[in-house]
Structure formats: C-alpha cells, structure tokens
Design a protein around this motif. Structure first.
Motif, mmCIF file in Angstrom:
data_model
loop_
_atom_site.group_PDB
_atom_site.id
_atom_site.type_symbol
_atom_site.label_atom_id
_atom_site.label_comp_id
_atom_site.label_asym_id
_atom_site.label_seq_id
_atom_site.Cartn_x
_atom_site.Cartn_y
_atom_site.Cartn_z
ATOM 1 N N ASP A 170 0.626 -1.113 -0.108
ATOM 2 C CA ASP A 170 0.023 -0.112 0.018
ATOM 3 C C ASP A 170 0.933 1.203 0.071
ATOM 4 O O ASP A 170 0.295 2.218 0.410
ATOM 5 C CB ASP A 170 -1.010 0.050 1.250
ATOM 6 N N THR A 186 -2.764 -5.460 9.754
ATOM 7 C CA THR A 186 -3.632 -4.335 10.296
ATOM 8 C C THR A 186 -4.698 -3.919 9.050
ATOM 9 O O THR A 186 -5.212 -3.033 9.078
ATOM 10 C CB THR A 186 -2.894 -3.197 10.456
ATOM 11 N N SER A 187 -4.799 -4.942 8.281
ATOM 12 C CA SER A 187 -5.919 -4.909 7.047
ATOM 13 C C SER A 187 -6.670 -5.940 6.889
ATOM 14 O O SER A 187 -7.038 -6.547 6.039
ATOM 15 C CB SER A 187 -5.021 -4.668 5.635
ATOM 16 N N ARG A 190 -9.460 -5.929 4.127
ATOM 17 C CA ARG A 190 -9.396 -4.893 3.219
ATOM 18 C C ARG A 190 -8.399 -5.240 2.221
ATOM 19 O O ARG A 190 -7.423 -5.415 2.305
ATOM 20 C CB ARG A 190 -9.070 -3.967 4.039
ATOM 21 N N VAL A 192 -5.242 -4.983 0.072
ATOM 22 C CA VAL A 192 -3.992 -4.600 0.082
ATOM 23 C C VAL A 192 -3.142 -4.698 -1.268
ATOM 24 O O VAL A 192 -3.245 -5.700 -2.050
ATOM 25 C CB VAL A 192 -3.054 -5.034 1.267
ATOM 26 N N THR A 208 -6.828 -9.727 -0.739
ATOM 27 C CA THR A 208 -7.475 -9.280 0.711
ATOM 28 C C THR A 208 -7.134 -10.294 1.822
ATOM 29 O O THR A 208 -7.696 -11.372 1.672
ATOM 30 C CB THR A 208 -9.003 -9.203 0.247
ATOM 31 N N GLN A 261 -3.539 6.507 8.931
ATOM 32 C CA GLN A 261 -4.233 5.599 7.927
ATOM 33 C C GLN A 261 -5.165 4.593 8.300
ATOM 34 O O GLN A 261 -6.123 4.247 7.915
ATOM 35 C CB GLN A 261 -3.282 5.365 6.770
ATOM 36 N N ARG A 262 -4.368 3.625 9.037
ATOM 37 C CA ARG A 262 -4.825 2.313 9.632
ATOM 38 C C ARG A 262 -5.845 2.739 10.700
ATOM 39 O O ARG A 262 -6.726 1.961 10.643
ATOM 40 C CB ARG A 262 -3.717 1.431 10.215
ATOM 41 N N ALA A 265 -8.827 3.786 8.698
ATOM 42 C CA ALA A 265 -9.472 2.508 7.959
ATOM 43 C C ALA A 265 -10.209 1.724 8.992
ATOM 44 O O ALA A 265 -11.408 0.994 8.555
ATOM 45 C CB ALA A 265 -8.389 1.614 7.327
ATOM 46 N N ASP A 269 -14.418 0.893 8.763
ATOM 47 C CA ASP A 269 -14.655 -0.357 8.960
ATOM 48 C C ASP A 269 -16.481 -0.599 9.304
ATOM 49 O O ASP A 269 -17.015 -1.639 9.014
ATOM 50 C CB ASP A 269 -13.950 -1.489 9.456
#
Length: 378
Positions: A170, A186-187, A190, A192, A208, A261-262, A265, A269
C-alpha cells in the motif's frame, strides 16, 4: 489489600502517568500559542475538580494540580468554564486594557492557531518519541523474503511464491519481513496492494487478507489479517538496523502516516459492516492496556504514550462541537463568511457535540466492562 495495591501499581498508575503526559502536552500547546498571541490566561490545570495545590505566575495565570487526575484544561480570561464557553457578560464588561487580550476578541486566524495547537502538540510529541526511539535503539529486522506459502491460502490464490522479495505494501516501504506482517495484519478483509520482486523484475499483486481471531500474550482477543505466508528465521537473519538522523525523519513520518491511515481504515470498517466493537476501547481498556504494556518495560510504555498521543490528537480534530475540531469548524466558517455563526447555532452544536461525546464515553465504558464480561460468559 495486597490485590488492591497490585492493581493500583500495575494498572492505575501507568494509565495516569501516560494520560497526564499526553494531556499536559496537549494543553501546553494551547497555552504556548495563546501566550504568543497575547491571550490572557486564567488557569492551567492538570486534572479536574478541587485544587490540591497551585501557584500564580507573573502573568497572572493560576497553575494548579487538581484532585481528579483524568485530563486537564487551559481556561482563558473571559471563559465561562473549562470548555472555553465565552462569558458574554465578562467580555462586555472587560476593561479597555484587558479587552484586547481576551481570546474571544482575537482575530479568527489567531483563534484557529490557538485551538489547533493542542492536537498539533500531540502529533509533535508522537514524532519526538518515535524519532528518539528509532535513533537511540534502532530496530531489529529480518530480510523481507517469503519463506513458504500455505496451500489453499489467500497468498497462493493471489500468486505469491516462496522466494519473493516484498518491496512495499500500500505504498509503505517494507524494510523487513516484520513490516510485511504488520501491514497485512492491520488490514483484515481490506484489499492491499503488494509490490514484490521476482526473477529480477517487479510485480504488483492485490489481495484481501482473511480476518482471523488471535490472542496476544496477555490473553486479549485481536482481529488481524492473514494471507498464509511464513518465514523461517535463523539467528544470522536478524540484524539491528540503525538509520541516520535524516533517514530517521522520513521513517518516523511514514510511521505516523501509517498509524493515522490504519486508524481511519479501522473506523471506516464500522460504516461498511466489517467493524468489530470488541476492538473499541475507552478509559477502562486504555488503563488495562497501559498496565499490560508497563510489564514489558519503560520503553514499551513510552511507545504506547506516542501511539495514544497521536490518536488523541487526531480524535480532537474531528469536526464535533465540544472537541477542538468543532471549534475549528466554527472558526473556519467564520473566516469564510466574514462573521461568526449566531450564538444559537453554536450553542445547538455544542449541545449536540456534548451528547455525542457523552454517548461515546458511555458506550465505550459499557463495552470495556459489562459487554466484555458478557462475552466471557458466552
């Protein structure tokens, strides 16, 4: 009695120490910029409630340590309360010498600077801590090379192969395999974008990560992303990397960007149905985490302070009346319109903001205690 003392030393004191540092820095940001702009400051308080002790400085500001060590505030002359609600009567009756020094009478850009200074001070604290830790201790790292791919995993389906070198995820540089793991973890659920090197060329793969429930070393449930890759680590693979002062600046800014950013995000969610309310935490959970992290040593607690400082600074910038972001929203509207919003509109907004913040506090308190207890029974 022993259990109470253990609880006090293990959880309460680390939590209060972290909170006091963060709030002091936040309020000091407001204070310094207000002082630089000639604002008359009535009180600088660490904590709320009854004053335990205090003193007056040469500028007439009362510095106080208060009984309830859960925050603090800066109160300007002409404010009705610690929330900086203007006292119209006091402002109207101010003497000619005092009137130009009242916060309410400063121009809109000065007021914006004073309000924005608190969250900015929190971001600066985060930068200084992360930068100092990076320079002072460096970081242990292992080469970002995929060792094995689990059959039937997300990674296999996406085309990742053993021996691939991970370059970035990312847009975040991957300097070690631990970076790759953290960026994926951390995604959960989501997409990436993974940039990798293979056979002398580069390739970008979008995948994902699957959401997986795991327990940390303290027994807390964590929802993380996994794609099904691993790496066997030999002792010779682990190296200590120490960046130079200039490189460390870029790495620290990148870390701050990653956290923001995280976090955004994670909050996003909840608007698309992927959020897990168990991951939300209020004061009780922060106190628990502070106590747990304190057992890992002072460096871990300092690092937690940096993380919480950044999150509190960003949270305060949300455009919700009662928060710094709400004040900034009003002042920006004033700057565009050339005149402030009516007091009726502002008061309605503050009531809404107060109700929203109070509801969030109540929800997180129940989520930290009652809901958490009920989940352990299910």
């Amino acid at each position: 009695m022993f259990d109470f003392i253990y609880w006090l030393l293990s959880y309460v004191i680390p939590f209060l120490a972290v909170l006091t540092v963060i709030v002091f820095v936040h309020e000091m940001g407001h204070y310094l910029v207000a002082r630089w702009n000639g604002v008359a400051i009535q009180t600088f308080s660490v904590g709320f409630g009854r004053e335990l002790f205090g003193w007056n400085d040469k500028h007439g500001t009362r510095w106080r340590i208060s009984a309830v060590p859960l925050g603090g505030y800066v109160r300007f002359v002409g404010d009705m309360n610690a929330a900086s609600t203007p006292d119209d009567e006091a402002i109207a009756n101010a003497s000619p010498e005092l009137a130009p020094r009242l916060f309410a009478n400063k121009n809109v850009w000065q007021r914006i600077a004073v309000v924005a200074a608190g969250p900015i001070a929190n971001v600066i604290l985060t930068f200084l801590i992360l930068y100092a830790l990076l320079l002072g201790y460096g970081r242990y790292t292992i080469p970002p090379v995929v060792g094995a791919v689990v059959a039937g995993s997300v990674a296999e389906a996406a085309g990742i192969e053993a021996g691939d070198v991970i370059v970035s995820v990312d847009g975040y540089a991957v300097r070690g395999f631990e970076d790759f793991q953290r960026l994926v973890a951390t995604s959960p659920e989501r997409p990436v974008s993974v940039l990798l090197e293979r056979d002398g060329g580069t390739e970008t793969i979008v995948l994902t990560p699957e959401a997986t429930e795991v327990q940390d070393r303290f027994g807390n449930n964590q929802r993380i992303g996994r794609i099904g890759v691993s790496r066997d680590v030999a002792e010779t693979d682990v190296t200590l990397y120490r960046p130079g002062p200039v490189e460390a600046v870029g790495m620290t800014f990148e870390e701050i960007r990653f956290i923001i950013q995280r976090t955004a995000a994670f909050l996003g969610d909840f608007f698309v149905g992927r959020g897990d309310i168990e991951q939300l935490g209020g004061p009780v959970k922060v106190a628990k985490v502070s106590g747990e992290v304190a057992t890992l040593g002072i460096i871990a607690l300092i690092n937690l302070t940096a993380l919480l400082s950044l999150n509190i600074g960003i949270f305060n910038l949300l455009p919700v009346p009662m928060l710094d972001g709400g004040h900034l929203m009003y002042y920006l509207v004033e700057a565009v319109r050339g005149r402030p919003l009516s007091m009726k509109v502002q008061e309605t907004g503050f009531r809404f903001g107060f109700a929203l913040v109070l509801a969030l506090m109540v929800f997180t308190l129940f989520n930290d205690t009652l809901f958490a207890y009920l989940r352990t029974l299910s």
